[in-house]
Design a protein around this motif. Structure first.
Motif, mmCIF file in Angstrom:
data_model
loop_
_atom_site.group_PDB
_atom_site.id
_atom_site.type_symbol
_atom_site.label_atom_id
_atom_site.label_comp_id
_atom_site.label_asym_id
_atom_site.label_seq_id
_atom_site.Cartn_x
_atom_site.Cartn_y
_atom_site.Cartn_z
ATOM 1 N N LEU A 115 0.805 -1.219 0.000
ATOM 2 C CA LEU A 115 0.000 0.000 0.000
ATOM 3 C C LEU A 115 0.839 1.272 0.000
ATOM 4 N N GLY A 116 2.169 1.128 -0.059
ATOM 5 C CA GLY A 116 3.045 2.288 -0.192
ATOM 6 C C GLY A 116 3.374 2.999 1.102
ATOM 7 N N PHE A 117 3.388 2.264 2.225
ATOM 8 C CA PHE A 117 3.682 2.890 3.505
ATOM 9 C C PHE A 117 5.081 2.586 4.013
ATOM 10 N N VAL A 118 5.741 1.610 3.471
ATOM 11 C CA VAL A 118 7.120 1.306 3.865
ATOM 12 C C VAL A 118 7.946 1.103 2.599
ATOM 13 N N PRO A 119 9.268 1.309 2.681
ATOM 14 C CA PRO A 119 10.127 1.111 1.508
ATOM 15 C C PRO A 119 10.132 -0.348 1.069
ATOM 16 N N TRP A 120 10.661 -0.564 -0.133
ATOM 17 C CA TRP A 120 10.765 -1.916 -0.666
ATOM 18 C C TRP A 120 11.742 -2.731 0.177
ATOM 19 N N VAL A 121 11.328 -3.923 0.557
ATOM 20 C CA VAL A 121 12.180 -4.847 1.300
ATOM 21 C C VAL A 121 12.138 -6.205 0.601
ATOM 22 N N LYS A 122 13.090 -7.046 0.947
ATOM 23 C CA LYS A 122 13.154 -8.373 0.353
ATOM 24 C C LYS A 122 12.115 -9.279 0.991
ATOM 25 N N VAL A 123 11.242 -9.851 0.183
ATOM 26 C CA VAL A 123 10.210 -10.766 0.660
ATOM 27 C C VAL A 123 10.511 -12.151 0.105
ATOM 28 N N VAL A 124 10.767 -13.091 1.002
ATOM 29 C CA VAL A 124 11.096 -14.464 0.613
ATOM 30 C C VAL A 124 9.900 -15.352 0.926
ATOM 31 N N HIS A 125 9.438 -16.097 -0.070
ATOM 32 C CA HIS A 125 8.324 -17.025 0.136
ATOM 33 C C HIS A 125 8.892 -18.350 0.628
ATOM 34 N N ILE A 131 11.979 15.214 3.388
ATOM 35 C CA ILE A 131 12.218 14.742 2.017
ATOM 36 C C ILE A 131 13.710 14.560 1.742
ATOM 37 N N ASN A 132 14.506 15.589 2.020
ATOM 38 C CA ASN A 132 15.921 15.559 1.641
ATOM 39 C C ASN A 132 16.770 14.637 2.507
ATOM 40 N N PHE A 133 16.322 14.381 3.716
ATOM 41 C CA PHE A 133 17.137 13.555 4.618
ATOM 42 C C PHE A 133 16.482 12.201 4.913
ATOM 43 N N VAL A 134 15.272 12.230 5.489
ATOM 44 C CA VAL A 134 14.638 10.968 5.895
ATOM 45 C C VAL A 134 14.232 10.143 4.678
ATOM 46 N N TYR A 135 13.445 10.740 3.777
ATOM 47 C CA TYR A 135 12.984 9.997 2.600
ATOM 48 C C TYR A 135 14.160 9.571 1.724
ATOM 49 N N SER A 136 15.114 10.477 1.520
ATOM 50 C CA SER A 136 16.277 10.144 0.692
ATOM 51 C C SER A 136 17.102 9.034 1.325
ATOM 52 N N PHE A 137 17.250 9.059 2.646
ATOM 53 C CA PHE A 137 17.992 7.998 3.335
ATOM 54 C C PHE A 137 17.291 6.650 3.151
ATOM 55 N N LEU A 138 15.979 6.626 3.322
ATOM 56 C CA LEU A 138 15.228 5.386 3.144
ATOM 57 C C LEU A 138 15.316 4.913 1.702
ATOM 58 N N HIS A 139 15.240 5.851 0.761
ATOM 59 C CA HIS A 139 15.284 5.483 -0.654
ATOM 60 C C HIS A 139 16.634 4.899 -1.039
ATOM 61 N N ARG A 140 17.700 5.453 -0.476
ATOM 62 C CA ARG A 140 19.042 4.959 -0.814
ATOM 63 C C ARG A 140 19.317 3.590 -0.213
ATOM 64 N N ASN A 141 18.723 3.305 0.927
ATOM 65 C CA ASN A 141 19.072 2.094 1.658
ATOM 66 C C ASN A 141 18.046 0.973 1.549
ATOM 67 N N CYS A 142 16.975 1.190 0.814
ATOM 68 C CA CYS A 142 16.008 0.113 0.601
ATOM 69 C C CYS A 142 16.302 -0.566 -0.734
ATOM 70 N N ARG A 143 15.619 -1.657 -0.987
ATOM 71 C CA ARG A 143 15.793 -2.381 -2.243
ATOM 72 C C ARG A 143 15.226 -1.584 -3.408
ATOM 73 N N GLU A 144 15.875 -1.705 -4.546
ATOM 74 C CA GLU A 144 15.369 -1.056 -5.748
ATOM 75 C C GLU A 144 14.071 -1.737 -6.188
ATOM 76 N N PRO A 145 13.116 -0.981 -6.725
ATOM 77 C CA PRO A 145 11.886 -1.606 -7.225
ATOM 78 C C PRO A 145 12.153 -2.683 -8.266
ATOM 79 N N SER A 146 13.186 -2.482 -9.085
ATOM 80 C CA SER A 146 13.497 -3.489 -10.100
ATOM 81 C C SER A 146 13.905 -4.810 -9.467
#
Length: 787
Positions: free
Chosen positions: A378-388, A753-768
């Motif tokens: 639902l777009g509330f947390v950054p991308w993380v690795k999900v293993v089935h 945006i510049n610190f918290v969001y950018s930090f989360l974006h840099r350190n989470c998994r890429e959508p690809s």
């Protein structure tokens, strides 16, 4: 990308019939009831280990009397009766969302009956999903007034979302605190059996168990879950048997303490200390929320039978027996449960307590993984690795990052406090806040969804809300004695969720405002003013209409693009599951000569993406080919409020009966190995770029029959182009975004945006990576978003 083979293995995702509505045999219900013991009731069943100790902590510990033992027992009995039995079993279990329960289930119910959802890129076509449509009673004037009031004011919708996130964060906090308090409570029995040992021994054993518990999460619950139900059943049998023994041996007359009179007498005698002690009493209902949250794995009847026929009576007998023992041994209140065990069976019961604490912890950890995954969808947390962890059981997942963060925090809480009293204070706050949020959301469901009287909804909230508010006031009084932990955890997690969601919304609004107009695109002509090379280009975007800015940025700077263009939107809808035959919306962008399409792939908050990119490619091509053949006769759905051809889309997968198999592109046809990224290579060659690596993977070779003379030549040519492009290869085009706050933004927004969001974006998994897109097939387009 979606893995339909996995979705079809799950009955929830392959049918529109709610789980709770399916008819089940008596044997099936009883089997589900048996299985629920190992998943649902582990946390609730282990609470007798620490309830009396937590209740008689603080000033009340200095003057423990028989009258207070009677009063606490009466409080425990009526709390167990009012909250788990009446509130959850009788009322809330009926507020399911297609058989699913939990905070998001209540929120999605409200979003579908009122315009409350803040989820991005919603379409009117979403309301046509079979899992979206529910039997709705006629609207009442009072229900309409409540719905319109919520829809009218944006701050009410935002406040509702904040409340939902608060409940979600507290559930995640439960996942951190439950292993600590459950394991430490079980190991505290060591000090009863061997008083000469230091308390640090129990803490060390607890830490070792936590290491093992979190260390085995990667193997999956299904590999050890067959042991869970017998362990919990044996524990409940031990608890009730010891309770009956203590009742008969020490004080049979304590049965009279079930009268509500003793609650009144308790508060009259203990006064303020009695009110403070309620923070310990509420621990007797920890785990009650699991009956509703885990509803999707079982059924209403199975959970009701298991709780009312076995769990509830066993807990009541256990608490009565423990109170009977303590009424004659007031000095043993610190470890009342272990002191009350007859010596000949102490060690078997102690070992069982250790095992059931692990079972209860396992259930909460698994639930936390599911909640984090839902928040990601639902777009509330950054991308993380999900293993089935299971190929057959839907929803059993493992998230490494979350697992080890929970492990560090749970271990820190155990080592830091070394006592179940302080941990229980934090645990109580988390538990009661989740219950209060559930009560509030259910009140809205009664008025808006069930269309019952507003007076009835208010009565429900006043009764259960007042009970939970009383317990919450007592729990908050102990903030300084450990309760601050749950507040800090919830505050940090909620801040992360809110900032990430805020940044995601602003990024989407930027895309929406800067999308390329169809007029500009159509003026370029069928060739788009560039070289069209063989292959299929999948352009990922969050937009359901229009052309994303990354496409214009790409074609402006590079001289070539693919023969077939597909704008792919992976979006979430406010339902738990989307049936596979309703998942794809396909439409055309421009005229047929452009060979441009749009595909919206819809998923529910409990759906999972598979890890096979070729399966997604095959499904996409199959649905495109079906769309090409049925375009003239298929029913259109409006994608957005824009009355344009770009807004017209068709649900694919529902017209198989009219699908011409002679000219279709069957996925079961012959396969041959082709260069995996020949489309990417062709594009690179046209730009004078070469790739040193060529990886080969399975490509499906489709045959178009030439025997059907009635086939429209245009359709045949379009299918041929699609076939040729498929065999040339598929490339994935995604935006690599950099989000920055505008210069005119406030300091708070700039920091977020510049610190918290950018930090989360840099350190989470890429959508690809999260969508399992092949690295060598990926083309990333850099974009800077000033929001």
């Amino acid at each position: 990308m979606d893995n339909d083979s996995e979705s079809e293995s799950n009955p929830q995702s392959s049918t529109s019939v709610p789980a709770g509505a399916r008819k089940q045999s008596v044997a099936a219900v009883l089997m589900l009831a048996y299985q629920s013991f190992g998943v649902v009731y582990g946390d609730l069943s282990v609470s007798p280990l620490y309830v009396f100790r937590s209740t008689f902590s603080g000033d009340l510990h200095n003057h423990v009397t028989v009258e207070e033992i009677y009063g606490v027992l009466s409080l425990i009995f009526w709390t167990l009766t009012l909250v788990p039995v009446i509130k959850y079993v009788i009322i809330i279990l009926n507020a399911d969302d297609n058989g699913e329960g939990g905070t998001f289930a209540l929120y999605s119910l409200l979003c579908r009956h009122a315009k409350l959802s803040l989820i991005l890129n919603q379409q009117s076509a979403d309301a046509e999903l079979s899992t979206y449509q529910l039997e709705q009673p006629p609207e009442t004037p009072r229900g309409v007034r409540v719905r319109k009031l919520l829809e009218k004011y944006s701050f009410l919708r935002t406040s509702l979302l904040v409340i939902v996130l608060l409940g979600t964060c507290m559930v995640i906090g439960d996942g951190i605190l439950t292993p600590a308090i459950a394991v430490l409570s079980a190991t505290s029995g060591i000090s009863v059996a061997a008083p000469q040992l230091h308390q640090n021994v129990a803490v060390l054993v607890s830490c070792c168990i936590l290491v093992v518990l979190f260390g085995i999460q990667h193997i999956g619950t299904h590999r050890i879950s067959f042991l869970f139900a017998p362990i919990v059943l044996f524990w409940l049998l031990c608890n009730s048997s010891i309770g009956v023994y203590n009742l008969v041996t020490f004080n049979p007359g304590i049965i009279g303490a079930l009268s509500p009179y003793y609650i009144y007498h308790f508060f009259r005698v203990s006064g303020r200390d009695g009110w403070i002690s309620l923070g310990g009493v509420l621990l007797c209902i920890t785990g009650s929320e699991a009956m509703y949250a885990d509803l999707g794995h079982f059924s209403k009847n199975s959970i009701k039978i298991a709780f009312t026929c076995l769990v509830y009576p066993s807990l009541v007998l256990g608490y009565i027996g423990q109170a009977a023992y303590l009424s004659k041994n007031l000095e043993d209140v610190d470890h009342g449960f272990f002191h009350s065990i007859p010596k000949p069976i102490f060690w078997p019961v102690f070992i069982t307590a250790m095992l059931v604490s692990i079972v209860g912890s396992q259930a909460v950890i698994t639930a936390t993984f599911s909640i984090v995954k839902q928040c990601q969808t639902l777009g509330f947390v950054p991308w993380v690795k999900v293993v089935h962890t299971s190929s057959t059981i839907h929803g059993q997942i493992y998230i490494p990052e979350v697992n080890w963060i929970m492990f560090v925090l749970s271990l820190s809480v155990t080592v830091g406090f070394q006592s179940t009293i302080e941990i229980g204070n934090a645990y109580g706050i988390a538990v009661i806040v989740v219950m209060l949020v559930t009560t509030f959301l259910t009140t809205l469901v009664i008025a808006v969804v069930w269309q019952r009287s507003t007076l009835l909804a208010c009565l429900f909230f006043c009764i259960f809300g007042s009970i939970e508010a009383l317990y919450l006031s007592s729990a908050l009084f102990k903030v300084k004695q450990g309760g601050w932990v749950s507040l800090v955890l919830a505050g940090v997690i909620m801040s992360i969720m809110y900032v990430w969601h805020y940044g995601t919304i602003k990024k989407y609004e930027f895309d929406l405002q800067n999308k390329v107009s169809m007029k500009w695109l159509l003026t370029l002509g069928p060739s788009l003013g560039i070289v069209r090379v063989p292959g299929i280009g999948l352009i990922y975007t969050e937009l359901v209409t229009g052309v994303p800015a990354i496409f214009s940025h790409f074609v402006t700077n590079l001289p070539a693009f693919h023969q077939i263009l597909v704008f792919v939107c992976m979006k979430s809808v406010p339902v738990p599951f989307v049936p596979p035959n309703e998942r794809y919306l396909v439409g055309r962008v421009g005229s047929k000569d452009y060979r441009m399409y749009r595909c919206v792939v819809r998923s529910g908050y409990k759906d999972t993406y598979g890890n096979d990119d070729s399966e997604f490619e095959n499904q996409l091509i199959y649905n495109l080919s079906e769309f090409i053949q049925t375009e003239g006769s298929a029913p259109w759905v409006q994608s957005s409020s824009e009355m344009s051809l770009d807004g017209r889309m068709t649900v694919m997968g529902t017209l198989s009966g009219n699908f011409d198999s002679n000219i279709s592109l069957p996925l079961s046809g012959s396969a041959r190995a082709l260069p995996a990224h020949s489309s990417t290579n062709s594009l690179e060659s046209s730009m004078g770029v070469t790739s040193p690596n060529i990886i080969r993977k399975r490509q499906v070779h489709f045959n178009i029959s030439k025997s059907d003379d009635e086939t429209d030549p245009e359709i045949r040519q379009e299918l041929t182009d699609l076939m040729d492009a498929k065999e040339a290869g598929i490339a994935y085009v995604m935006g690599h975004s950099y989000v920055k706050a505008k210069r005119s933004s406030s300091w708070l927004k700039t920091f977020a945006i510049n610190f918290v969001y950018s930090f989360l974006h840099r350190n989470c998994r890429e959508p690809s990576t999260a969508l399992h897109i092949p690295h060598m097939s990926l083309i990333q387009v850099g974009m800077v978003y000033y929001v």
